[in-house]
Write a protein that holds these residues in place. Structure first.
Motif, mmCIF file in Angstrom:
data_model
loop_
_atom_site.group_PDB
_atom_site.id
_atom_site.type_symbol
_atom_site.label_atom_id
_atom_site.label_comp_id
_atom_site.label_asym_id
_atom_site.label_seq_id
_atom_site.Cartn_x
_atom_site.Cartn_y
_atom_site.Cartn_z
ATOM 1 N N THR A 18 -12.839 1.121 4.468
ATOM 2 C CA THR A 18 -13.182 0.505 5.746
ATOM 3 C C THR A 18 -13.328 -0.947 5.216
ATOM 4 O O THR A 18 -12.253 -1.552 3.444
ATOM 5 N N ASN A 19 -13.123 -2.131 5.597
ATOM 6 C CA ASN A 19 -13.293 -4.030 5.558
ATOM 7 C C ASN A 19 -12.291 -3.817 4.656
ATOM 8 O O ASN A 19 -11.898 -4.833 3.679
ATOM 9 N N TYR A 20 -10.504 -3.523 5.091
ATOM 10 C CA TYR A 20 -9.386 -4.411 5.417
ATOM 11 C C TYR A 20 -9.297 -4.959 6.370
ATOM 12 O O TYR A 20 -9.254 -4.478 7.509
ATOM 13 N N GLU A 21 -8.644 -6.259 5.919
ATOM 14 C CA GLU A 21 -8.504 -7.319 7.090
ATOM 15 C C GLU A 21 -6.272 -6.931 7.280
ATOM 16 O O GLU A 21 -6.156 -7.276 8.454
ATOM 17 N N THR A 22 -5.858 -6.431 6.030
ATOM 18 C CA THR A 22 -4.156 -6.400 6.710
ATOM 19 C C THR A 22 -4.009 -4.804 6.904
ATOM 20 O O THR A 22 -2.398 -4.979 7.446
ATOM 21 N N MET A 23 -4.646 -3.904 6.808
ATOM 22 C CA MET A 23 -4.283 -2.290 7.336
ATOM 23 C C MET A 23 -5.066 -2.083 7.568
ATOM 24 O O MET A 23 -6.388 -2.245 7.588
ATOM 25 N N GLU A 24 -5.085 -0.712 8.814
ATOM 26 C CA GLU A 24 -5.997 0.002 9.779
ATOM 27 C C GLU A 24 -6.077 1.585 8.628
ATOM 28 O O GLU A 24 -4.786 2.022 8.469
ATOM 29 N N LEU A 25 -6.940 2.448 7.858
ATOM 30 C CA LEU A 25 -6.552 3.570 7.485
ATOM 31 C C LEU A 25 -7.758 4.747 8.287
ATOM 32 O O LEU A 25 -8.330 4.430 9.001
ATOM 33 N N GLU A 26 -6.301 5.702 7.876
ATOM 34 C CA GLU A 26 -6.553 6.749 9.140
ATOM 35 C C GLU A 26 -6.574 8.446 8.113
ATOM 36 O O GLU A 26 -5.668 8.924 7.799
ATOM 37 N N GLN A 27 -7.672 8.836 7.999
ATOM 38 C CA GLN A 27 -7.441 10.154 7.294
ATOM 39 C C GLN A 27 -7.674 11.302 8.306
ATOM 40 O O GLN A 27 -9.031 11.793 8.734
ATOM 41 N N VAL A 28 -6.662 12.409 8.203
ATOM 42 C CA VAL A 28 -7.217 13.533 9.422
ATOM 43 C C VAL A 28 -6.581 14.915 8.351
ATOM 44 O O VAL A 28 -5.753 15.191 7.259
ATOM 45 N N ASP A 29 -8.067 15.406 7.659
ATOM 46 C CA ASP A 29 -7.406 16.491 7.044
ATOM 47 C C ASP A 29 -7.383 15.207 5.429
ATOM 48 O O ASP A 29 -7.508 14.855 5.225
ATOM 49 N N ASP A 30 -6.428 16.322 4.874
ATOM 50 C CA ASP A 30 -5.739 15.722 3.493
ATOM 51 C C ASP A 30 -4.807 14.332 3.431
ATOM 52 O O ASP A 30 -4.520 14.069 2.739
ATOM 53 N N VAL A 31 -4.824 13.527 4.750
ATOM 54 C CA VAL A 31 -3.103 13.308 4.951
ATOM 55 C C VAL A 31 -4.107 12.000 5.440
ATOM 56 O O VAL A 31 -4.802 11.678 5.849
ATOM 57 N N LEU A 32 -3.909 11.039 4.099
ATOM 58 C CA LEU A 32 -4.171 9.554 4.721
ATOM 59 C C LEU A 32 -3.026 8.687 5.351
ATOM 60 O O LEU A 32 -2.307 8.583 4.534
ATOM 61 N N THR A 33 -3.252 8.504 6.209
ATOM 62 C CA THR A 33 -1.914 7.189 7.107
ATOM 63 C C THR A 33 -3.084 5.190 6.850
ATOM 64 O O THR A 33 -3.190 5.438 7.208
ATOM 65 N N VAL A 34 -1.721 4.397 5.848
ATOM 66 C CA VAL A 34 -1.602 3.531 5.722
ATOM 67 C C VAL A 34 -1.181 2.725 7.221
ATOM 68 O O VAL A 34 0.394 2.717 7.052
ATOM 69 N N THR A 35 -1.800 2.052 8.313
ATOM 70 C CA THR A 35 -0.660 0.969 8.716
ATOM 71 C C THR A 35 -1.285 -0.097 8.616
ATOM 72 O O THR A 35 -2.297 -0.659 8.782
ATOM 73 N N LEU A 36 -0.058 -1.250 8.869
ATOM 74 C CA LEU A 36 -0.148 -2.707 8.586
ATOM 75 C C LEU A 36 -0.298 -3.122 8.929
ATOM 76 O O LEU A 36 0.465 -2.552 10.530
#
Length: 277
Positions: A18-36
Motif C-alpha cells: 500500500t501507499n504507493y503513489e506511482t504504481m498499483e500492486l496486486e498479489q494473487v497467490d504467489d504472483v505479484l503484479t506491479v502496474t505503473l
C-alpha cells in the motif's frame, strides 16, 4: 530531491503493498503484479516512482510469499521513460549543479541494480511502447513480452544526454556494440518485430493475449524445481553481467559534465518547444 530519496533508501525504509503513489500492486497467490500508473504523465518515471521501485525491491527481498513479479502498465504506453522535466527542474541552481546531478544518477543505478538482482522470476509485460529508462527497466526482467505495433526507443541523445543508470554496458551485452550504437546514437524506433530479432524481448503478442502469455510462462516454470530455477537465474545473470565497474563509478561525473556544459539544457528546451507545436 534525489538527496533526500537516497538518504531514505540508505535508512532502509521499506513499504509493502500500500501507499504507493506511482504504481498499483496486486498479489494473487504467489504472483505479484506491479502496474505503473502515472498514465496522465505517460507513466514517466519521476523520482517518486524510482524511489518506490527501490522500496518494492527491498520488501520483496524479505517477502517469501511472492515467487513471480510481473511489471506492466496502465494507459496506452508502458512508460515515456525518465521524467526529465521534473528531474532537471532547477538545473540553473548552484546546489543542483554541485550535488543533485550526481545523486540522481546514484538513485537510478540503485534501482536498476536492485530490479536486476531480485530473486523472484520477473516478467516485463510491456503493453505499449517504452522509451529511455523504461527500456532499461524492461531489460532487467527475466522474460520480456511486447504488444503488437509497439516500439522501443532510446531518446537520450536527442535531449543532450547519454544512456545512464549503468545501462549502456547492459545494452551492449544484450544486442552487441553495433546495435547499441544504432539505438543510442540514432534514437530511432525499434519495432516489435526488430525487438525480438535483436534479443530485446522474447515475444510479441496481441494486447488481448498479454495476460494469457504471462500466465503461460509462469505455469511452465511452476513445473520445474524451484531451487534449480533460482540458481539458474543467478548463474545466467552472473555470466551475462558485464565488467563495467569503472563505467558505473565514473558515470555520475560524466553526466554532470555533460549537463553543465549546457547542451542538455539547450536540447531540453528544443524538445519542449517541439512538443508544443
Amino acid at each position: 530531491m534525489a538527496i533526500e530519496f537516497l538518504e531514505s533508501i540508505q535508512k532502509g525504509e521499506v513499504s509493502k503493498l500500500t501507499n504507493y503513489e506511482t504504481m498499483e500492486l496486486e498479489q494473487v497467490d504467489d504472483v505479484l503484479t506491479v502496474t505503473l500508473n502515472r498514465k496522465n504523465n505517460l507513466n514517466a518515471m519521476n523520482l517518486t516512482m524510482i524511489k518506490e521501485l527501490i522500496q518494492l525491491c527491498d520488501w520483496l527481498r524479505e517477502e517469501r510469499s511472492v515467487h513471480y513479479v510481473v511489471f506492466t502498465n496502465q494507459g496506452r504506453i508502458f512508460s515515456a521513460g525518465a521524467d526529465v522535466f521534473e528531474m532537471f527542474e532547477g538545473m540553473d541552481d548552484e546546489d543542483f549543479k554541485n550535488e543533485e546531478l550526481r545523486r540522481m544518477q546514484l538513485v537510478g543505478q540503485e534501482m536498476i541494480r536492485k530490479l536486476e538482482s531480485m530473486e523472484q522470476i520477473t516478467i516485463a509485460a510491456i503493453n505499449g511502447s517504452a522509451y529511455g529508462g523504461a527500456v532499461a527497466i524492461a531489460l532487467t526482467a527475466d522474460f520480456r513480452l511486447l504488444t503488437e505495433n509497439s516500439v522501443l526507443n532510446l531518446p537520450e541523445t536527442n535531449i543532450g544526454l547519454f544512456l545512464t543508470w549503468g545501462c549502456t554496458p547492459r545494452l551492449v551485452k544484450t544486442v552487441g556494440a553495433l546495435k547499441a550504437k544504432e539505438m543510442i546514437m540514432l534514437c530511432e524506433d525499434i519495432s516489435a518485430e526488430e525487438s525480438v530479432q535483436w534479443g530485446l524481448v522474447n515475444k510479441v503478442v496481441a494486447k488481448d493475449q498479454l495476460k494469457q502469455e504471462v500466465d503461460s510462462i509462469i505455469a511452465k516454470i511452476r513445473t520445474k524445481g524451484s531451487h534449480s530455477i533460482r540458481l539458474t537465474k543467478k548463474m545466467i545473470n552472473a555470466s551475462a553481467a558485464p565488467n563495467f565497474g569503472e563505467i558505473v563509478m565514473t558515470e555520475n561525473e560524466l553526466v554532470e559534465k555533460v549537463v553543465l556544459a549546457g547542451e542538455t539544457k539547450r536540447k531540453l528546451e528544443e524538445f519542449h518547444l517541439s512538443k508544443q507545436k
